[in-house]
Write an enzyme that holds these catalytic residues in place. Structure first.
Site, PDB file in Angstrom:
ATOM      1  N   LEU A 142       0.840  -1.205   0.000  1.00  0.00           N
ATOM      2  CA  LEU A 142       0.000   0.000   0.000  1.00  0.00           C
ATOM      3  C   LEU A 142       0.872   1.251   0.000  1.00  0.00           C
ATOM      4  CD1 LEU A 142      -2.638  -1.235   2.593  1.00  0.00           C
ATOM      5  CD2 LEU A 142      -2.819  -1.246   0.103  1.00  0.00           C
ATOM      6  N   PRO A 143       0.265   2.425  -0.267  1.00  0.00           N
ATOM      7  CA  PRO A 143       1.093   3.633  -0.395  1.00  0.00           C
ATOM      8  C   PRO A 143       1.854   4.042   0.871  1.00  0.00           C
ATOM      9  CG  PRO A 143      -1.069   3.965  -1.412  1.00  0.00           C
ATOM     10  CD  PRO A 143      -1.132   2.657  -0.693  1.00  0.00           C
ATOM     11  N   LYS A 149      15.170   0.706   4.571  1.00  0.00           N
ATOM     12  CA  LYS A 149      14.529   1.228   3.352  1.00  0.00           C
ATOM     13  C   LYS A 149      14.636   2.758   3.269  1.00  0.00           C
ATOM     14  CE  LYS A 149      11.881   1.504  -0.289  1.00  0.00           C
ATOM     15  NZ  LYS A 149      12.407   1.219  -1.620  1.00  0.00           N
ATOM     16  N   LYS A 162       7.222  11.200   0.366  1.00  0.00           N
ATOM     17  CA  LYS A 162       6.831  10.507   1.612  1.00  0.00           C
ATOM     18  C   LYS A 162       8.033   9.797   2.237  1.00  0.00           C
ATOM     19  CE  LYS A 162       5.799   6.452   1.034  1.00  0.00           C
ATOM     20  NZ  LYS A 162       5.737   5.016   0.945  1.00  0.00           N
TER      21      LYS A 162
HETATM   22  P1  NAD Z   1       0.648   2.713  -6.096  1.00  0.00           P
HETATM   23  O1  NAD Z   1       0.018   3.959  -5.635  1.00  0.00           O
HETATM   24  O2  NAD Z   1       0.885   2.473  -7.545  1.00  0.00           O
HETATM   25  O3  NAD Z   1      -0.211   1.448  -5.553  1.00  0.00           O
HETATM   26  C1  NAD Z   1      -0.866   1.406  -4.324  1.00  0.00           C
HETATM   27  C2  NAD Z   1      -2.164   0.623  -4.520  1.00  0.00           C
HETATM   28  O4  NAD Z   1      -2.803   0.457  -3.252  1.00  0.00           O
HETATM   29  C3  NAD Z   1      -3.174   1.347  -5.416  1.00  0.00           C
HETATM   30  O5  NAD Z   1      -3.572   0.462  -6.464  1.00  0.00           O
HETATM   31  C4  NAD Z   1      -4.340   1.682  -4.479  1.00  0.00           C
HETATM   32  O6  NAD Z   1      -5.588   1.637  -5.112  1.00  0.00           O
HETATM   33  C5  NAD Z   1      -4.189   0.584  -3.445  1.00  0.00           C
HETATM   34  N1  NAD Z   1      -4.804   0.884  -2.153  1.00  0.00           N
HETATM   35  C6  NAD Z   1      -4.701   2.000  -1.392  1.00  0.00           C
HETATM   36  N2  NAD Z   1      -5.368   1.864  -0.247  1.00  0.00           N
HETATM   37  C7  NAD Z   1      -5.928   0.618  -0.266  1.00  0.00           C
HETATM   38  C8  NAD Z   1      -6.730  -0.117   0.630  1.00  0.00           C
HETATM   39  N3  NAD Z   1      -7.132   0.398   1.801  1.00  0.00           N
HETATM   40  N4  NAD Z   1      -7.125  -1.355   0.276  1.00  0.00           N
HETATM   41  C9  NAD Z   1      -6.732  -1.895  -0.912  1.00  0.00           C
HETATM   42  N5  NAD Z   1      -5.960  -1.256  -1.811  1.00  0.00           N
HETATM   43  C10 NAD Z   1      -5.569  -0.010  -1.489  1.00  0.00           C
HETATM   44  O7  NAD Z   1       2.019   2.569  -5.294  1.00  0.00           O
HETATM   45  P2  NAD Z   1       3.269   1.629  -5.637  1.00  0.00           P
HETATM   46  O8  NAD Z   1       4.227   2.366  -6.492  1.00  0.00           O
HETATM   47  O9  NAD Z   1       2.790   0.277  -6.018  1.00  0.00           O
HETATM   48  O10 NAD Z   1       3.966   1.590  -4.181  1.00  0.00           O
HETATM   49  C11 NAD Z   1       3.434   0.801  -3.124  1.00  0.00           C
HETATM   50  C12 NAD Z   1       4.416   0.860  -1.960  1.00  0.00           C
HETATM   51  O11 NAD Z   1       5.693   0.364  -2.391  1.00  0.00           O
HETATM   52  C13 NAD Z   1       4.669   2.279  -1.437  1.00  0.00           C
HETATM   53  O12 NAD Z   1       4.812   2.229  -0.047  1.00  0.00           O
HETATM   54  C14 NAD Z   1       5.973   2.677  -2.131  1.00  0.00           C
HETATM   55  O13 NAD Z   1       6.680   3.642  -1.373  1.00  0.00           O
HETATM   56  C15 NAD Z   1       6.693   1.339  -2.187  1.00  0.00           C
HETATM   57  N6  NAD Z   1       7.680   1.172  -3.267  1.00  0.00           N
HETATM   58  C16 NAD Z   1       7.400   1.574  -4.546  1.00  0.00           C
HETATM   59  C17 NAD Z   1       8.351   1.377  -5.557  1.00  0.00           C
HETATM   60  C18 NAD Z   1       8.104   1.793  -6.986  1.00  0.00           C
HETATM   61  O14 NAD Z   1       9.068   1.791  -7.788  1.00  0.00           O
HETATM   62  N7  NAD Z   1       6.868   2.127  -7.385  1.00  0.00           N
HETATM   63  C19 NAD Z   1       9.568   0.773  -5.261  1.00  0.00           C
HETATM   64  C20 NAD Z   1       9.805   0.337  -3.947  1.00  0.00           C
HETATM   65  C21 NAD Z   1       8.847   0.543  -2.970  1.00  0.00           C
END
Ligand code: NAD
Length: 294
Positions: free
Chosen positions: A65-66, A171, A246
């Site tokens: 999740l975010p 991280k 964030k």
């Molecule tokens: P994103 O915003 O693309 O995906 C998050 C998903 O969570 C969305 O599809 C949203 O609809 C869903 N969501 C939110 N609240 C929810 C809930 N209560 N129930 C169900 N679904 C819910 O974000 P992302 O890029 O996939 O990143 C996710 C996590 O991974 C973050 O914490 C980010 O910091 C971390 N991260 C991201 C990357 C990257 O390259 N994108 C790399 C490493 C770590």
């Protein structure tokens, strides 16, 4: 094969869940966005209408999740998952959140006899798709051995960082370095190009010289230099600038709490905040390149 509930199918969660399906695990998925859910159903997942439904009967719950508030909202409280999961369920919380927030979820899980690890990842969307993520794990090392078969399907480097919350500390340290390197690379690319160099030539010289770093290897911020990088597809489909903002806030909070000086991290945070205020928060974090181009 184990039954896994996967919550959060965004840029990272969707390809991670795909790899679990490819490895023949049974996956029940939930996301607030129907479109993301349907993309996974087409590949054999069960689309649940709630996180609780997804977790029904699952031995393992994975969340991606975010931010902290989404994770605490999912797991804590009377209607949260932890109050409803069976003792012995394994929870792998892979989002990047505040170390203290991860510790709160750990504490609540322990009280219910649920095994939990904080396990944020590195490697970007390309690493998620290729199954080559790095997992930084905080919690009981015995629990990590139970989780290893699931991590191994999604990643190739699995580190035990230390006690509860340590995965998140590792991280935020890593992402602070990443942000600083991205900004330094973007400003150097702009300076070189403004002084007559071809972007691809400059990128290759720096990649193979002492300025070489991960962004020059895999994620060049100049459009067109790396066809597979988000910069070459309009800064989409990567790691959103607002999520980097964030993570840099989490790094500053962590540094303040331990009394460390992190001036580079502070500068990076404020540049990413400005980008977000300019309306670029939903774009990939390499969009910082645009700050340096006239
Ligand atoms: P994103 O915003 O693309 O995906 C998050 C998903 O969570 C969305 O599809 C949203 O609809 C869903 N969501 C939110 N609240 C929810 C809930 N209560 N129930 C169900 N679904 C819910 O974000 P992302 O890029 O996939 O990143 C996710 C996590 O991974 C973050 O914490 C980010 O910091 C971390 N991260 C991201 C990357 C990257 O390259 N994108 C790399 C490493 C770590």
């Amino acid at each position: 094969m184990s039954h896994i509930a996967f919550i959060g199918l965004g840029n990272m969660g969707l390809p991670m869940a795909r790899n679990l399906l490819k490895a023949a695990f049974k996956v029940s998925a939930y996301d607030l966005q129907e479109e993301a859910l349907q993309a996974l159903v087409a590949e054999g997942a069960y689309a649940a209408q709630s996180a609780l439904e997804a977790a029904d009967g699952a031995e393992v719950v994975i969340s991606m999740l975010p931010a902290s508030r989404h994770v605490e909202g999912l797991y804590l409280g009377e209607n949260g998952l932890l109050a409803n999961l069976l003792a012995g369920t394994l929870v792998l919380e892979c989002s990047t959140i505040a170390p203290d927030s991860a510790r709160r979820v750990h504490q609540a899980a322990r009280a219910r006899g649920i095994e939990m690890l904080d396990a944020p990842v590195s490697g970007g969307t390309a690493g998620a798709a290729a199954g080559t993520l790095t997992f930084m794990v905080g919690g009981d090392p015995v629990c990590l051995e139970r989780a290893r078969p699931y991590f191994s399907v999604m990643g190739s480097n699995i580190f035990h960082a230390g006690a509860e919350g340590s995965g998140q500390v590792a991280k935020v340290c890593n992402n602070q370095v990443l942000a600083v390197q991205m900004i330094a690379t973007a400003e150097a690319m702009a300076m070189g190009v403004a002084n007559g160099l071809q972007p691809a030539v400059l990128a290759e010289i720096m990649r193979q010289s002492s300025g070489g770093n991960w962004t020059l290897e895999k994620y060049n911020p100049w459009p067109g230099v790396m066809p597979q990088a988000p910069a070459s597809r309009g800064y989409t489909g990567g790691f959103m600038a607002e999520l980097m903002s964030k993570d840099l806030s989490l790094a500053q909070e962590t540094a303040l709490a331990s009394g460390n000086s992190t001036p580079m991290g502070a500068l990076a945070l404020h540049l990413y905040r400005l980008l977000t205020k300019q309306g670029l928060g939903k774009q990939d974090f390499s969009v910082v390149q645009q700050l340096f181009i006239d």
